[in-house]
Design an enzyme around this catalytic site. Structure first.
Site, PDB file in Angstrom:
ATOM      1  N   HIS A  52       0.866  -1.187   0.000  1.00 44.65           N
ATOM      2  CA  HIS A  52       0.000   0.000   0.000  1.00 44.65           C
ATOM      3  C   HIS A  52       0.906   1.242   0.000  1.00 44.65           C
ATOM      4  O   HIS A  52       0.963   2.003   0.960  1.00 44.65           O
ATOM      5  CB  HIS A  52      -0.905  -0.019   1.229  1.00 44.65           C
ATOM      6  N   GLN A  65      -0.358   4.917   0.909  1.00 46.23           N
ATOM      7  CA  GLN A  65      -0.568   5.146   2.339  1.00 46.23           C
ATOM      8  C   GLN A  65       0.753   5.495   3.035  1.00 46.23           C
ATOM      9  O   GLN A  65       0.825   6.433   3.834  1.00 46.23           O
ATOM     10  CB  GLN A  65      -1.163   3.886   2.981  1.00 46.23           C
ATOM     11  N   ASP A 108      -2.335  -1.119  12.517  1.00 49.30           N
ATOM     12  CA  ASP A 108      -3.355  -1.341  11.487  1.00 49.30           C
ATOM     13  C   ASP A 108      -4.247  -2.477  11.974  1.00 49.30           C
ATOM     14  O   ASP A 108      -3.929  -3.173  12.956  1.00 49.30           O
ATOM     15  CB  ASP A 108      -2.656  -1.705  10.156  1.00 49.30           C
ATOM     16  N   CYS A 144      -3.601   3.575   9.301  1.00 50.75           N
ATOM     17  CA  CYS A 144      -4.059   3.912   7.932  1.00 50.75           C
ATOM     18  C   CYS A 144      -5.575   3.999   7.838  1.00 50.75           C
ATOM     19  O   CYS A 144      -6.089   4.553   6.863  1.00 50.75           O
ATOM     20  CB  CYS A 144      -3.496   2.922   6.934  1.00 50.75           C
TER      21      CYS A 144
HETATM   22  N1   CP Z   1      -6.281   3.383   4.318  1.00 50.29           N
HETATM   23  C1   CP Z   1      -7.039   3.110   3.246  1.00 50.29           C
HETATM   24  O1   CP Z   1      -6.530   2.737   2.174  1.00 50.29           O
HETATM   25  O2   CP Z   1      -8.363   3.318   3.424  1.00 50.29           O
HETATM   26  P1   CP Z   1      -9.528   2.798   2.464  1.00 50.29           P
HETATM   27  O3   CP Z   1      -9.537   1.279   2.529  1.00 50.29           O
HETATM   28  O4   CP Z   1     -10.787   3.399   3.029  1.00 50.29           O
HETATM   29  O5   CP Z   1      -9.226   3.264   1.079  1.00 50.29           O
END
Ligand code: CP
Length: 307
Positions: A135, A138, A226, A265
Site C-alpha cells: 500500500h 498510504q 493497522d 491507515c
Molecule cells: N487506508 C485506506 O486505504 O483506506 P480505504 O480502505 O478506506 O481506502
C-alpha cells in the site's frame, strides 16, 4: 517509457522526495479553498482517470477522485463486478482496451500479481491503490505527515505494532529508501514474509523483529498500527486473541518518547489494535495522514503523467 507507481522499492529516493515535496506545495495551495475548486495549475486538465476497485475503500476512492477533479481532470470509477475484469476477459486484454480510453488507471486489487499483469499490458500509467502485498500511497502519506510534524524521518525509529500485512510491507520498503530503522512488534506467526525482510536487509535496511514492548516502544519516534484482520480475511477469533498483547494503548505509549507520533491507515477497530485514548490523544496524527492521502496522490498522479 511509461511510469507506473506500483511499489516503493522500485522508485528512486530522489523521485520519492520530489513527490513528497510537490505534495506539500499542492497542500499549501489548497488552504481555505472549497474542496471542489480547481487548482491554479490544472495539472490533469484534459486527462481522464479510471478508478477500479476490487475491494471496498473510503479514503483511497474519495481522495483520488477529489484529487483528479481539483487538478482539472475527469474520473470514471467502477467496482470490479461492474466490468469484465479477470472474469469473461483476461486482465491483459482489459488493460490493453482501457489504455485506449483513459490516461491513467488507479487499481485496488486482491492480488498483487493482477496489478503487475495489468501494468505490464497497459500503455498508460498505473497506480497501486492497495493490494494484498503493498500500500505505497498510504506509506508516502504517512511519511509526509511525520515530516510535517517532526522533520526528516531519516535516522528515526519507526515501530510497527500488529500484523505483518500489506502496509507493513510498504513500510519495510520505505525504511530502506528513506533510511529509518524499522521495528516489527507482533506475533512471530504474523511477521512479514521472511523473503521481503531478507531482501530489505540485504538492501541496507535496519530492521528488527521483537515481541517485547519495551524494545519496540522505547525511543520510537513513530508508532504505526493497522487492523489485525485484513480485508481478504474471514473473522478469526484465534488470530484476534493472539494480537491482544500487541494493542497500541496508553501503557505502551508511556514507554515511548513524549513527542512520539501515532499513525493508523484506517479504518480503525477501536478497542482492538488501538484504544480510543491513543487514537484520539495528542500523539495521534491519524486524520492528518488521511488528509495527506489526497495531497500525496495528487503529486503521484502528476509524477506518472507529467514528469
Ligand atoms: N487506508 C485506506 O486505504 O483506506 P480505504 O480502505 O478506506 O481506502
Amino acid at each position: 517509457m511509461i511510469k507506473h507507481f506500483l511499489d516503493i522499492k522500485d522508485i528512486n529516493i530522489d523521485e520519492l522526495k520530489t513527490i513528497l515535496s510537490h505534495a506539500s506545495e499542492l497542500k499549501s495551495e489548497r488552504i481555505n479553498k472549497p474542496k471542489g475548486s480547481k487548482d491554479v495549475n490544472q495539472l490533469l486538465k484534459n486527462f481522464v482517470v479510471a478508478l477500479i476497485f476490487e475491494k471496498p475503500s473510503t479514503r483511497t476512492r474519495f481522495s483520488f477522485d477529489v484529487g483528479v477533479r481539483q487538478m482539472g481532470g475527469e474520473t470514471i470509477s467502477v467496482s470490479q463486478s461492474e466490468i469484465h475484469f479477470g472474469k469473461n476477459e483476461n486482465i491483459a486484454d482489459t488493460a490493453r482496451v482501457l489504455s485506449r480510453y483513459v490516461d491513467l488507471v488507479i487499481l485496488r486489487t486482491f492480488d498483487q500479481k493482477v496489478l503487475f499483469e495489468f501494468a505490464e499490458y497497459s500503455s498508460v500509467p498505473v497506480i497501486n491503490g492497495l493490494t494484498n502485498q503493498s500500500h505505497p500511497c498510504q506509506v508516502l502519506a504517512d511519511i509526509l505527515t511525520y515530516e510535517e510534524c517532526r522533520g526528516s524521518i531519516e535516522g528515526k525509529k519507526v515501530t510497527w505494532a500488529g500484523d505483518g500485512n500489506n502496509v507493513c510491507n510498504s513500510y519495510l520498503q520505505a525504511a530502506v529508501k528513506f533510511g529509518f530503522s524499522f521495528c516489527f512488534f507482533g506475533p512471530e506467526k504474523y511477521r512479514p514474509e521472511p523473503k521481503l525482510v531478507t531482501e530489505m536487509e540485504n538492501s541496507g535496511g535496519d530492521i528488527f523483529l521483537t515481541t517485547d514492548p519495551n524494545v519496540a516502544f522505547r525511543q520510537a519516534h513513530l508508532v504505526v498500527t493497522d487492523t489485525w484482520l485484513s480485508m481478504h480475511e474471514a473473522d478469526n477469533t484465534d488470530k484476534i486473541k493472539t494480537f491482544q498483547m500487541f494493542q497500541v494503548n496508553s501503557e505502551k505509549m508511556n514507554i515511548a518518547h513524549r513527542d512520539t507520533i501515532v499513525l493508523h491507515c484506517l479504518p480503525a477497530h477501536r478497542g482492538y489494535e488501538i484504544t480510543d485514548a491513543v487514537i484520539d490523544g495528542n500523539s495521534s496524527k491519524v486524520f492528518d495522514a488521511a488528509e495527506n492521502r489526497l495531497h500525496v496522490q495528487k503529486a503521484i498522479m502528476n509524477w506518472v503523467l507529467n514528469s
